[in-house]
Design a protein around this motif. Structure first.
Motif, PDB file in Angstrom:
ATOM      1  N   PRO A  91       0.694  -1.283   0.137  1.00 33.06           N
ATOM      2  CA  PRO A  91      -0.013  -0.065   0.015  1.00 33.06           C
ATOM      3  C   PRO A  91       0.872   1.309   0.037  1.00 33.06           C
ATOM      4  O   PRO A  91       0.431   2.256  -0.562  1.00 33.06           O
ATOM      5  N   GLN A  92       2.053   1.079   0.682  1.00 36.56           N
ATOM      6  CA  GLN A  92       2.836   2.378   0.755  1.00 36.56           C
ATOM      7  C   GLN A  92       3.280   2.868  -0.882  1.00 36.56           C
ATOM      8  O   GLN A  92       3.561   3.991  -0.898  1.00 36.56           O
ATOM      9  N   VAL A  93       3.786   1.660  -1.464  1.00 37.40           N
ATOM     10  CA  VAL A  93       4.203   1.921  -2.969  1.00 37.40           C
ATOM     11  C   VAL A  93       2.907   2.602  -3.742  1.00 37.40           C
ATOM     12  O   VAL A  93       2.911   3.437  -4.553  1.00 37.40           O
ATOM     13  N   ARG A  94       1.839   1.962  -3.485  1.00 38.80           N
ATOM     14  CA  ARG A  94       0.573   2.471  -4.185  1.00 38.80           C
ATOM     15  C   ARG A  94       0.142   3.923  -4.028  1.00 38.80           C
ATOM     16  O   ARG A  94      -0.262   4.466  -4.844  1.00 38.80           O
ATOM     17  N   ALA A  95       0.528   4.252  -2.943  1.00 40.04           N
ATOM     18  CA  ALA A  95       0.227   5.700  -2.375  1.00 40.04           C
ATOM     19  C   ALA A  95       1.125   6.880  -2.984  1.00 40.04           C
ATOM     20  O   ALA A  95       0.584   7.665  -2.986  1.00 40.04           O
ATOM     21  N   ILE A  96       2.172   6.187  -3.489  1.00 47.51           N
ATOM     22  CA  ILE A  96       3.122   7.251  -3.909  1.00 47.51           C
ATOM     23  C   ILE A  96       3.007   7.574  -5.280  1.00 47.51           C
ATOM     24  O   ILE A  96       2.922   6.865  -6.090  1.00 47.51           O
ATOM     25  N   PRO A  97       2.541   8.965  -5.704  1.00 46.63           N
ATOM     26  CA  PRO A  97       2.445   9.221  -6.935  1.00 46.63           C
ATOM     27  C   PRO A  97       3.751   9.201  -7.721  1.00 46.63           C
ATOM     28  O   PRO A  97       4.924   9.253  -7.307  1.00 46.63           O
ATOM     29  N   PRO A  98       3.456   9.180  -9.185  1.00 43.77           N
ATOM     30  CA  PRO A  98       4.743   9.041 -10.036  1.00 43.77           C
ATOM     31  C   PRO A  98       5.254  10.482  -9.934  1.00 43.77           C
ATOM     32  O   PRO A  98       4.872  11.456  -9.517  1.00 43.77           O
ATOM     33  N   SER A  99       6.727  10.487 -10.310  1.00 41.34           N
ATOM     34  CA  SER A  99       7.314  11.613 -10.228  1.00 41.34           C
ATOM     35  C   SER A  99       6.685  12.772 -11.063  1.00 41.34           C
ATOM     36  O   SER A  99       6.452  12.594 -12.265  1.00 41.34           O
ATOM     37  N   GLY A 100       6.665  13.885 -10.475  1.00 43.64           N
ATOM     38  CA  GLY A 100       6.026  15.210 -11.079  1.00 43.64           C
ATOM     39  C   GLY A 100       6.885  15.529 -12.447  1.00 43.64           C
ATOM     40  O   GLY A 100       6.517  16.032 -13.397  1.00 43.64           O
ATOM     41  N   ILE A 101       8.112  15.343 -12.192  1.00 48.55           N
ATOM     42  CA  ILE A 101       9.180  15.833 -13.302  1.00 48.55           C
ATOM     43  C   ILE A 101       8.893  14.715 -14.442  1.00 48.55           C
ATOM     44  O   ILE A 101       8.729  15.109 -15.388  1.00 48.55           O
ATOM     45  N   ARG A 102       9.011  13.276 -14.146  1.00 45.95           N
ATOM     46  CA  ARG A 102       8.916  12.429 -15.176  1.00 45.95           C
ATOM     47  C   ARG A 102       7.679  12.496 -15.990  1.00 45.95           C
ATOM     48  O   ARG A 102       7.597  12.103 -17.128  1.00 45.95           O
ATOM     49  N   LYS A 103       6.603  12.706 -15.057  1.00 50.55           N
ATOM     50  CA  LYS A 103       5.056  12.719 -15.701  1.00 50.55           C
ATOM     51  C   LYS A 103       5.261  13.938 -16.498  1.00 50.55           C
ATOM     52  O   LYS A 103       4.769  13.785 -17.925  1.00 50.55           O
ATOM     53  N   PHE A 104       5.792  15.019 -16.380  1.00 51.34           N
ATOM     54  CA  PHE A 104       5.664  16.104 -17.445  1.00 51.34           C
ATOM     55  C   PHE A 104       6.458  15.953 -18.551  1.00 51.34           C
ATOM     56  O   PHE A 104       6.358  16.288 -19.669  1.00 51.34           O
ATOM     57  N   PHE A 105       7.743  15.204 -18.332  1.00 53.97           N
ATOM     58  CA  PHE A 105       8.551  15.148 -19.581  1.00 53.97           C
ATOM     59  C   PHE A 105       8.263  13.706 -20.424  1.00 53.97           C
ATOM     60  O   PHE A 105       9.015  13.808 -21.376  1.00 53.97           O
ATOM     61  N   ASP A 106       7.448  13.175 -19.796  1.00 55.76           N
ATOM     62  CA  ASP A 106       6.720  12.027 -20.866  1.00 55.76           C
ATOM     63  C   ASP A 106       6.073  12.940 -22.168  1.00 55.76           C
ATOM     64  O   ASP A 106       6.200  12.381 -23.208  1.00 55.76           O
ATOM     65  N   LEU A 107       5.703  13.999 -21.851  1.00 58.48           N
ATOM     66  CA  LEU A 107       5.047  14.885 -22.788  1.00 58.48           C
ATOM     67  C   LEU A 107       6.201  15.227 -23.811  1.00 58.48           C
ATOM     68  O   LEU A 107       6.093  15.420 -25.008  1.00 58.48           O
ATOM     69  N   VAL A 108       7.436  15.691 -23.138  1.00 57.17           N
ATOM     70  CA  VAL A 108       8.460  16.387 -23.915  1.00 57.17           C
ATOM     71  C   VAL A 108       8.910  15.268 -25.035  1.00 57.17           C
ATOM     72  O   VAL A 108       9.360  15.675 -26.263  1.00 57.17           O
ATOM     73  N   SER A 109       9.053  14.019 -24.636  1.00 56.56           N
ATOM     74  CA  SER A 109       9.598  13.026 -25.476  1.00 56.56           C
ATOM     75  C   SER A 109       8.698  12.751 -26.744  1.00 56.56           C
ATOM     76  O   SER A 109       9.488  12.416 -27.637  1.00 56.56           O
ATOM     77  N   ALA A 110       7.553  13.179 -26.699  1.00 54.73           N
ATOM     78  CA  ALA A 110       6.865  13.104 -28.056  1.00 54.73           C
ATOM     79  C   ALA A 110       6.719  14.189 -28.628  1.00 54.73           C
ATOM     80  O   ALA A 110       6.114  14.259 -29.705  1.00 54.73           O
ATOM     81  N   SER A 111       7.504  15.376 -28.313  1.00 58.37           N
ATOM     82  CA  SER A 111       7.558  16.547 -28.935  1.00 58.37           C
ATOM     83  C   SER A 111       8.739  16.724 -29.881  1.00 58.37           C
ATOM     84  O   SER A 111       9.752  16.461 -29.424  1.00 58.37           O
ATOM     85  N   LYS A 112       8.803  17.548 -30.878  1.00 56.65           N
ATOM     86  CA  LYS A 112       9.745  17.982 -31.693  1.00 56.65           C
ATOM     87  C   LYS A 112       9.914  19.345 -31.569  1.00 56.65           C
ATOM     88  O   LYS A 112       9.206  20.238 -31.336  1.00 56.65           O
ATOM     89  N   ASP A 113      11.347  19.621 -31.949  1.00 55.00           N
ATOM     90  CA  ASP A 113      11.722  21.013 -31.997  1.00 55.00           C
ATOM     91  C   ASP A 113      11.606  21.737 -30.517  1.00 55.00           C
ATOM     92  O   ASP A 113      11.276  22.832 -30.545  1.00 55.00           O
ATOM     93  N   VAL A 114      11.727  20.933 -29.501  1.00 58.84           N
ATOM     94  CA  VAL A 114      11.443  21.603 -27.993  1.00 58.84           C
ATOM     95  C   VAL A 114      12.918  21.534 -27.632  1.00 58.84           C
ATOM     96  O   VAL A 114      13.981  21.084 -27.560  1.00 58.84           O
ATOM     97  N   ILE A 115      13.201  22.827 -26.793  1.00 60.51           N
ATOM     98  CA  ILE A 115      14.278  23.120 -26.068  1.00 60.51           C
ATOM     99  C   ILE A 115      14.104  23.196 -24.672  1.00 60.51           C
ATOM    100  O   ILE A 115      12.947  23.600 -24.187  1.00 60.51           O
ATOM    101  N   SER A 116      14.639  22.036 -24.128  1.00 57.57           N
ATOM    102  CA  SER A 116      14.392  21.533 -22.847  1.00 57.57           C
ATOM    103  C   SER A 116      15.403  22.369 -21.725  1.00 57.57           C
ATOM    104  O   SER A 116      16.517  22.266 -21.927  1.00 57.57           O
TER     105      SER A 116
END
Length: 401
Positions: free
Chosen positions: A20-45
């Protein structure tokens, strides 16, 4: 008789097997946001907290030469004694801390493992861990996994995101046990001077707290030299000093870190370390030893380059119309986007979609992060200048409605 529907309902999902303590932890907010970046082109990160420099050639060469000589075996669980001696000597020379290499220094798989080991060695379920925020995203989840209770302490731009004795004292309860510090700060770039630290040390002593001091950005300061919390009077035995080679020596992928502290605590951390990872990779230890022995000039050149980029980025944000306190350490700027009336997530999403610039929304870093954006300046001047131009155009379009 059991129906087919009842059979289906009785079957567990794989989620039901998870702790349960693992289920309760949300995914990293940084990783979650940069999943979107990986699918984008011409992005300056501007999002990754990683030097854009390659590990210096002589450090890489030392590791290659070690492989050629067949240096591929285990080392002592605590790490090569030569490396532990070099770490102790380096910390004494640079930050006036004194550690015995044989029993007060532990080489770990990155600074992150050192933090995890320290918390696991110290926390009894229910213990409260005080964490000044905004802060590095891993502290609270690691604390929760050990059964500890993370307690955020909000810091503010008006105080240059420094921890104050008043806010620390107000957060302490009878369950408070550990204070986690990260100065220079990820994500704000804030530092603490000796004068800032002394009232904090007094509160720590008064309330019998232990301290985990994450000093991974210690070498990256601009003006004021870093002051280690462990170097303050009476604080060495109360402090586990955590650092590593990732930021100052451009060695993120090598995963080389260390922890220094009281022999009893280091011994407890070592027990966990030896049953989980055995020892840090020997090739990385050899590279780290080379970095400490012969890598100071490259380190200083990288710091000077970061300083030039820091000035460019801070002045650029201010010219655009975004308030930005001046970071005195690390390699992050933390501009305020409150003037836009948008949330951090909405602004970051719009910046990515409309301007093709990726930055991390400040809310993922905890209390006090909403209304800000974390922007790394560990990128080339060309990339930073182009990113600032795009952000300026995005701000103009927002004002135009």
């Amino acid at each position: 008789m059991i129906t087919e529907e009842e059979k289906r309902k009785s079957v567990k999902s794989m989620q039901d097997y998870l702790a349960p303590q693992v289920r309760a932890i949300p995914p990293s907010g940084i990783r979650k946001f940069f999943d979107l970046v990986s699918a984008s082109k011409d992005v300056i990160s501007l999002g990754v907290g990683e030097p854009d420099f390659v590990t210096p050639w002589h450090v890489r060469d030392a590791a290659v030469y070690a492989l050629e000589r067949g240096r591929t075996s285990y080392t002592s669980n605590a790490g090569m004694i030569e490396l532990r001696e070099a770490i102790a000597e380096y910390l004494h020379r640079e930050f006036q801390t004194t550690y015995e290499p044989t029993n007060e220094v532990l080489v770990t798989v990155g600074g992150s493992e050192a933090i995890d080991l320290a918390l696991r060695a110290l926390i009894v379920p229910g213990d409260e861990v005080l964490i000044p925020e905004p802060c590095y995203v891993s502290y609270s989840p690691i604390c929760s996994l050990t059964g500890g209770v993370p307690v955020g302490i909000e810091t503010f731009a008006k105080d240059e995101f420094k921890l104050t004795a008043e806010s620390l004292r107000a957060s302490i309860t009878e369950r408070s046990k550990i204070l986690v510090l990260c100065y220079p700060s990820n994500p704000t770039g804030a530092i603490m001077t000796r004068e800032d630290w002394l009232p904090i040390a007094k509160v720590v002593e008064e309330h019998d707290l232990l301290v985990i001091s994450d000093e991974i950005y210690a070498e990256l300061t601009y003006g004021e030299k870093h002051v280690s919390f462990a170097a303050l009077p009476g604080m060495k035995d109360r402090t586990i000093l955590v650092s590593g080679f990732s930021k100052a020596f451009a060695m993120t992928g090598w995963r080389m870190g260390y922890a220094c502290g009281h022999p009893d605590i280091i011994s407890a951390m070592l027990k966990i370390h030896q049953y989980t990872v055995m020892c840090a990779p020997v090739m990385g230890q050899i590279a780290a030893l080379e970095a400490l022995t012969n890598g100071m000039e490259e380190k200083d050149r990288m710091v000077e380059s970061y300083n030039q980029r820091r000035r460019l980025v801070v002045s650029g944000f201010r010219e655009i119309g975004l308030q930005c306190h001046e970071p005195q350490g690390a390699f992050y700027a933390f501009p305020s986007i409150q003037s836009t009336g948008m949330t951090s997530e909405a602004f970051a999403q719009g910046l990515l979609t409309d301007a093709r610039v990726a930055a991390v929304p400040g809310n993922v870093f905890g209390l006090g992060g909403e209304g800000f954006l974390r922007c790394s300046y560990a990128y080339s001047v060309t990339q930073l200048s182009e990113a600032l131009d795009r952000i300026g155009q995005y701000m103009h379009r927002l004002k135009q409605g």
